[in-house]
Write a protein that holds these residues in place. Structure first.
Motif, short mmCIF file in Angstrom:
data_model
loop_
_atom_site.label_atom_id
_atom_site.label_comp_id
_atom_site.label_asym_id
_atom_site.label_seq_id
_atom_site.Cartn_x
_atom_site.Cartn_y
_atom_site.Cartn_z
N GLU A 77 0.42 11.29 12.30
CA GLU A 77 -0.14 10.96 10.98
C GLU A 77 -1.62 10.62 11.15
O GLU A 77 -2.43 10.85 10.27
CB GLU A 77 0.62 9.77 10.38
N GLU A 78 -1.94 10.06 12.31
CA GLU A 78 -3.33 9.68 12.57
C GLU A 78 -4.12 10.88 13.10
O GLU A 78 -3.59 11.67 13.88
CB GLU A 78 -3.38 8.53 13.60
N ARG A 113 -12.96 9.66 0.07
CA ARG A 113 -11.70 9.62 -0.70
C ARG A 113 -11.94 9.16 -2.12
O ARG A 113 -12.87 8.39 -2.39
CB ARG A 113 -10.71 8.63 -0.05
N ALA A 139 -5.04 4.59 1.05
CA ALA A 139 -4.87 5.25 2.35
C ALA A 139 -4.06 6.53 2.09
O ALA A 139 -3.35 6.62 1.09
CB ALA A 139 -4.12 4.34 3.31
N TYR A 140 -4.18 7.50 2.98
CA TYR A 140 -3.26 8.64 2.85
C TYR A 140 -2.04 8.38 3.70
O TYR A 140 -2.04 7.53 4.60
CB TYR A 140 -3.94 9.97 3.19
N HIS A 183 -5.25 -1.17 10.81
CA HIS A 183 -6.04 -0.43 11.80
C HIS A 183 -6.85 -1.41 12.65
O HIS A 183 -7.96 -1.12 13.04
CB HIS A 183 -6.98 0.60 11.14
C1 GLV Z 1 -4.23 6.81 7.33
O1 GLV Z 1 -4.08 6.27 8.41
C2 GLV Z 1 -5.46 6.77 6.62
O2 GLV Z 1 -6.53 6.83 7.27
O3 GLV Z 1 -5.41 6.64 5.38
#
Ligand code: GLV
Ligand code: MN
Ligand code: MN
Length: 412
Positions: free
Chosen positions: A127-128, A291, A359-360, A385
């Motif tokens: 996912e990362e 984003r 976040a995604y 994180h």
């Molecule tokens: C996922 O880890 C993000 O960066 O949104």
């Protein structure tokens, strides 16, 4: 049905998974397909097997642990998240959705519930974006958002191809076969820590996600001219780092002035070549993350950034090249799944708020093959994180309880 979440078991498992890491505790580092990641996957598979789930792995390493329903061919109800962790991360990002998903299944099993639709726990690969530069590799391939051909071209910083890395990790099938057939999932629900401060500030234990912001990331290289830090006078310089500095501030300014708080832009990597105090930087590499909940606004920032780059390149006589690594659309959560989550919260008299995920997540990509929604729990100070990321066993337990109740209603 009486649901009992075993919070002690879950906390112990979260701690055990955190100990499979390449960082000094409490930090966690688990990069996809490293020996540490493979060890964590093996440990997790054995937990799933112990719970009586049938486990399979696809060609990109997505893990599927299935509790087969009594209508075994009916579309499955999926849940899950990821266990890879960025360098110097915490214990909870992704892990709460995976181990919490497993705990939800075990609590349903213990309650005597028998699902009609199979319930499938997913552990998505990478996912990362740490290793291959693009996040959500597993869910992108699974949903058909990333083609097998494009995936085969991905390489890590050392130049090692994803194709070779995944085969060495024992994932030998064809990438073309990773995409799930349409109708495979009836629904997908992901439990995750919020990674922001809203729930904690509002003193609400649960957030039901109604949409996921649209992420984009770019790789930018700036080529100037190097030289001796003493010998080259200022008028003749084509310093790549000074150009990068201007560009970084232009990106920040564009995001700040978009007119909406939802617009965010980050330059998270700045690599300088040759990186010596007495040498003018000749080359810089930047990684940019932009984003927004609104696609047009996100794309407008990307366009303005390109314009700013052209102006800086002309003025400073440097070459700026940019590559868009991904520019994804936002996802809308499906009202029926949001409603199932809300009903579960109400049943257990738990307060919740609707919210946007900034976040995604793998759910962003799952949304193109399944109706999705997400459930957020608070994390201390909104930190994520980073090594001091923390979610309390009580908050995790509430999330798992609502997830279990929701899985039961969707799988009945
Ligand atoms: C996922 O880890 C993000 O960066 O949104
Ligand atoms: Mn993360
Ligand atoms: Mn995550």
């Amino acid at each position: 049905m009486k649901l009992d979440v075993n919070r002690d078991r879950l906390s112990a498992e979260i701690e055990e998974l955190a100990s499979i890491s390449d960082a000094v505790p409490p930090a966690v580092t688990r990069i996809v397909f490293t020996p540490t990641d493979l060890k964590a996957r093996g440990w997790l598979v054995s937990l799933c097997e112990k719970a009586g789930l049938s486990v399979r792995q696809d060609a990109i390493g997505n893990i599927f642990a299935r509790w087969t329903g009594f209508e075994s061919h009916a579309p499955a109800v999926g849940t899950g998240s990821h266990i890879d962790a960025i360098p110097n991360a915490g214990k909870y990002d992704g892990v709460v959705g995976v181990l919490g998903g497993l705990e939800a299944i075990r609590s349903l099993q213990a309650s005597g519930f028998h699902p009609k639709h199979s319930i499938e726990l997913l552990v998505f690969t990478s996912e990362e974006p740490t290793r291959f530069g693009i996040g959500c590799l597993g869910s992108r391939l699974l949903s058909g958002t990333l083609s097998a051909d494009a995936a085969r071209k991905l390489a890590d910083k050392e130049g090692t191809l994803l194709e070779d890395v995944r085969r060495k990790a024992g994932c030998n099938g064809r990438l073309e076969e990773v995409k799930v057939p349409s109708g495979y999932y009836k629904a997908f629900v992901e439990l995750h820590i919020e990674q922001g401060p809203v729930l904690e500030q509002q003193k609400v234990p649960l957030g039901i996600v109604t949409s996921i912001a649209a992420p984009a990331s770019l790789s930018i290289s700036i080529e100037g001219a190097g030289g001796h830090a003493g010998g080259v006078l200022m008028p003749g310089r084509r310093d790549a780092l000074c150009a990068a500095a201007e560009l970084i501030l232009a990106i920040e300014n564009e995001a700040r002035s978009s007119g909406a708080l939802d617009t965010v832009a980050t330059v998270g990597i700045c690599e300088v070549f040759p990186g010596a105090v007495n040498s003018i930087p000749s080359r810089v590499h930047l990684s940019v993350d932009i984003r927004d909940t609104n696609l047009e606004r996100r794309d407008a920032v990307m366009q303005m950034m390109a314009g700013a780059g052209d102006a800086i390149a002309g003025r400073r006589q440097v070459e700026i090249r940019k590559e868009v690594l991904n520019a994804d659309a936002p996802a809308q959560c499906v009202p029926a799944i949001v409603e199932a989550l809300s009903a579960s919260c109400k049943k257990h008299q738990l307060n919740f708020v609707p919210m946007v995920s900034r976040a995604y997540h793998d759910s962003l990509f799952m949304s193109s093959v399944a109706p999705v929604a997400m459930l957020f729990i608070p994390c201390r100070n909104g930190y994520s994180h980073r090594p001091d990321e923390y979610a309390s066993p009580e908050d995790i337990g509430r999330g798992v309880l609502v997830l279990a109740e929701t899985l039961a209603s969707l799988a009945a």
